[in-house]
Design a protein around this motif. Structure first.
Motif, short mmCIF file in Angstrom:
data_model
loop_
_atom_site.label_atom_id
_atom_site.label_comp_id
_atom_site.label_asym_id
_atom_site.label_seq_id
_atom_site.Cartn_x
_atom_site.Cartn_y
_atom_site.Cartn_z
N VAL A 24 -15.99 4.93 5.45
CA VAL A 24 -15.13 5.55 4.46
C VAL A 24 -15.42 4.91 3.11
O VAL A 24 -15.43 3.69 2.98
CB VAL A 24 -13.64 5.37 4.82
N LEU A 25 -15.65 5.74 2.10
CA LEU A 25 -15.98 5.25 0.76
C LEU A 25 -14.86 5.58 -0.21
O LEU A 25 -14.15 6.60 -0.05
CB LEU A 25 -17.29 5.89 0.27
N PRO A 26 -14.66 4.74 -1.23
CA PRO A 26 -13.65 5.05 -2.26
C PRO A 26 -13.93 6.41 -2.89
O PRO A 26 -15.06 6.75 -3.21
CB PRO A 26 -13.81 3.90 -3.26
N GLY A 27 -12.86 7.20 -3.09
CA GLY A 27 -12.98 8.53 -3.66
C GLY A 27 -12.93 9.64 -2.63
O GLY A 27 -12.72 10.81 -2.98
N GLU A 28 -13.12 9.29 -1.35
CA GLU A 28 -13.05 10.32 -0.30
C GLU A 28 -11.60 10.73 -0.06
O GLU A 28 -10.67 9.96 -0.24
CB GLU A 28 -13.67 9.79 1.00
N GLU A 29 -11.44 11.95 0.41
CA GLU A 29 -10.11 12.48 0.71
C GLU A 29 -9.93 12.58 2.22
O GLU A 29 -10.88 12.82 2.97
CB GLU A 29 -9.96 13.86 0.07
N VAL A 51 -4.55 12.25 0.96
CA VAL A 51 -4.67 11.03 0.18
C VAL A 51 -6.12 10.85 -0.27
O VAL A 51 -7.04 11.44 0.31
CB VAL A 51 -4.21 9.79 0.99
N VAL A 52 -6.30 10.02 -1.31
CA VAL A 52 -7.62 9.68 -1.83
C VAL A 52 -7.85 8.19 -1.61
O VAL A 52 -7.00 7.36 -1.98
CB VAL A 52 -7.74 10.02 -3.33
N VAL A 53 -8.96 7.82 -1.01
CA VAL A 53 -9.27 6.42 -0.72
C VAL A 53 -9.58 5.70 -2.03
O VAL A 53 -10.38 6.17 -2.85
CB VAL A 53 -10.47 6.32 0.24
N THR A 54 -8.92 4.54 -2.22
CA THR A 54 -9.17 3.73 -3.42
C THR A 54 -10.02 2.49 -3.11
O THR A 54 -10.80 2.05 -3.95
CB THR A 54 -7.84 3.28 -4.05
N SER A 55 -9.84 1.90 -1.94
CA SER A 55 -10.65 0.73 -1.57
C SER A 55 -10.59 0.55 -0.07
O SER A 55 -9.70 1.07 0.62
CB SER A 55 -10.16 -0.54 -2.28
N ILE A 78 -7.77 0.43 5.10
CA ILE A 78 -8.09 1.38 4.04
C ILE A 78 -6.88 1.50 3.12
O ILE A 78 -5.74 1.63 3.59
CB ILE A 78 -8.46 2.76 4.64
N PHE A 79 -7.13 1.47 1.82
CA PHE A 79 -6.07 1.63 0.82
C PHE A 79 -6.29 2.95 0.10
O PHE A 79 -7.42 3.28 -0.29
CB PHE A 79 -6.09 0.46 -0.16
N ALA A 80 -5.19 3.72 -0.05
CA ALA A 80 -5.29 5.07 -0.61
C ALA A 80 -4.05 5.36 -1.46
O ALA A 80 -3.07 4.61 -1.46
CB ALA A 80 -5.45 6.09 0.51
N ARG A 81 -4.13 6.47 -2.15
CA ARG A 81 -3.00 6.95 -2.95
C ARG A 81 -2.84 8.44 -2.68
O ARG A 81 -3.81 9.13 -2.33
CB ARG A 81 -3.24 6.71 -4.43
N PRO A 82 -1.64 8.97 -2.84
CA PRO A 82 -1.46 10.41 -2.64
C PRO A 82 -2.31 11.21 -3.60
O PRO A 82 -2.52 10.82 -4.75
CB PRO A 82 0.03 10.62 -2.89
N LYS A 83 -2.82 12.30 -3.13
CA LYS A 83 -3.67 13.14 -3.95
C LYS A 83 -2.82 14.02 -4.87
O LYS A 83 -1.77 14.53 -4.46
CB LYS A 83 -4.54 14.03 -3.07
#
Length: 387
Positions: free
Chosen positions: A301-306, A346-350, A360-365
């Protein structure tokens, strides 16, 4: 008492050396100059040099004994920390090195001046080279023993699988109790990624039986699950399974018996036991850990993926929510507390990789993300979630 006796012996040896050296010097003097000291003076000189050499030897003997003792203890400590395979393979290399040095040294022994010293130098060099190669190529050295058929002994000391082939060369693998109870081994075998005979030692079956008969409900269920998994593997997986009637009476722990059996067969151990993994690796036994396999096949999983997740509980940081992937990976959702019980994008941040696994750390899209949130809050949440 022994310490004093050794000091006296060293003093006597030093005195004898002084006496012999004085006689040698006097003989050379007489041969070159044609004269010799008077008999009385000669005896006096011999006595004085002998006494001085003995006195010096006695004085220095204490330091010599301490040096030898400390060197012996240091060498003993180093040898105790070395695995038995390193010692045996290194000793074999040392023996072959000394044999080659002796054969080559005999050819140079009659050379003038340097002839007597060449065998000594060759023994030191080739002996060290043999020890070094023996320890560094220990796996190949031990592999040679598998080529030598064992003579005599009981049938269990000549373990054969798959038409008489040795375990290591037939692709056989030894199943540990923990990996049987875990159950994932059945799915791995069903996928066809593992080949060869699955060896189940009789002492592993005995341990499973004891766990299945335990008075503790949890242990009893785990033991019965392990037995069910074994029956499933034997009947449904289409994999060759061999129950090996073997035991080692001098060992009490099942892990030690597994390592001994793996060394005899030259076969790897299938396990998910961390401690057994480390012990086996220290003794030169190959280990196939299914936990490492599970971590290796997790999708990257890479940052920016949904992704779409279901937030199920609060996080450690204020406002955070926690979700999980199907493989158990934890996802910390920034400002996700309000969405507990909901499935959101969500969108992966780190991504944080630890020894225990991955987070995995993410934020709501989209517009759900608070404008005032920042990356520093997320960093604090990362470390608090690990605590």
């Amino acid at each position: 008492m022994l310490y004093r006796v050794v000091r006296v012996a060293i003093a006597l040896a030093a005195g004898g050396g002084g006496f012999y050296a004085t006689q040698l010097v006097l003989a050379v003097w007489q041969q070159n100059w044609g004269t010799s000291p008077l008999p009385g003076l000669k005896l006096t000189l011999l006595g004085l040099v002998t006494l001085m050499a003995a006195f010096i030897g006695y004085v220095l003997s204490g330091r010599l004994i301490d040096f030898v003792t400390q060197s012996t203890r240091w060498l003993e400590g180093r040898l105790q920390r070395l695995p038995a395979q390193d010692i045996v393979s290194g000793s074999l290399g040392l023996i072959f090195g000394l044999i080659i040095a002796n054969l080559l040294g005999a050819s140079f022994f009659h050379l003038p001046f340097v002839g007597p010293y060449i065998p000594m130098a060759g023994s030191l060099f080739l002996g060290y080279l043999g020890w070094s190669l023996g320890t560094k190529r220990k796996d190949e050295v031990w592999g040679l023993f598998n080529l030598i058929p064992r003579l005599g002994g009981r049938e269990r000391d000549r373990i054969k699988v798959e038409g008489g082939k040795e375990g290591g060369r037939s692709g056989a693998k030894i199943l540990d109790t923990s990996v049987i109870i875990d159950g994932r081994i059945a799915d791995i075998l069903k996928s066809g990624f593992l080949e060869g005979t699955m060896i189940i030692p009789s002492f592993v079956l005995e341990e499973l039986r004891h766990i299945a008969d335990s008075s503790d409900l949890l242990k009893r269920n785990r033991g019965r699950r392990g037995l069910d998994i074994l029956n499933k593997i034997r009947k449904e997986m289409g994999v060759s399974v061999k129950v090996l009637e073997v035991d080692f009476d001098d060992l009490s722990e099942v892990d030690s018996k597994l390592v001994r059996l793996a060394q005899k067969l030259g076969a790897p151990i299938l396990t998910n036991d961390f401690n057994l993994n480390k012990v086996a690796e220290l003794q030169g036994v190959r280990v196939l850990n299914i936990n490492e396999l599970a971590n290796a096949v997790k999708p990257v999983v890479l940052p920016g993926e949904e992704m779409t997740v279901q937030v199920i509980k609060d996080g450690k940081e204020i406002g955070q929510g926690v979700a999980y992937l199907d493989d158990g990976t934890m996802i910390v959702v920034e400002n996700g507390r309000r969405y507990i019980g909901q499935t959101i994008a969500v969108v992966v941040t780190s991504v944080l990789q630890t020894a225990a696994g991955r987070m995995i750390f993410a934020r709501p899209k989209g517009p759900e993300r608070k404008a005032g949130s920042n990356h520093q809050t997320l960093e604090r949440g990362e470390y608090q979630c690990l605590s």
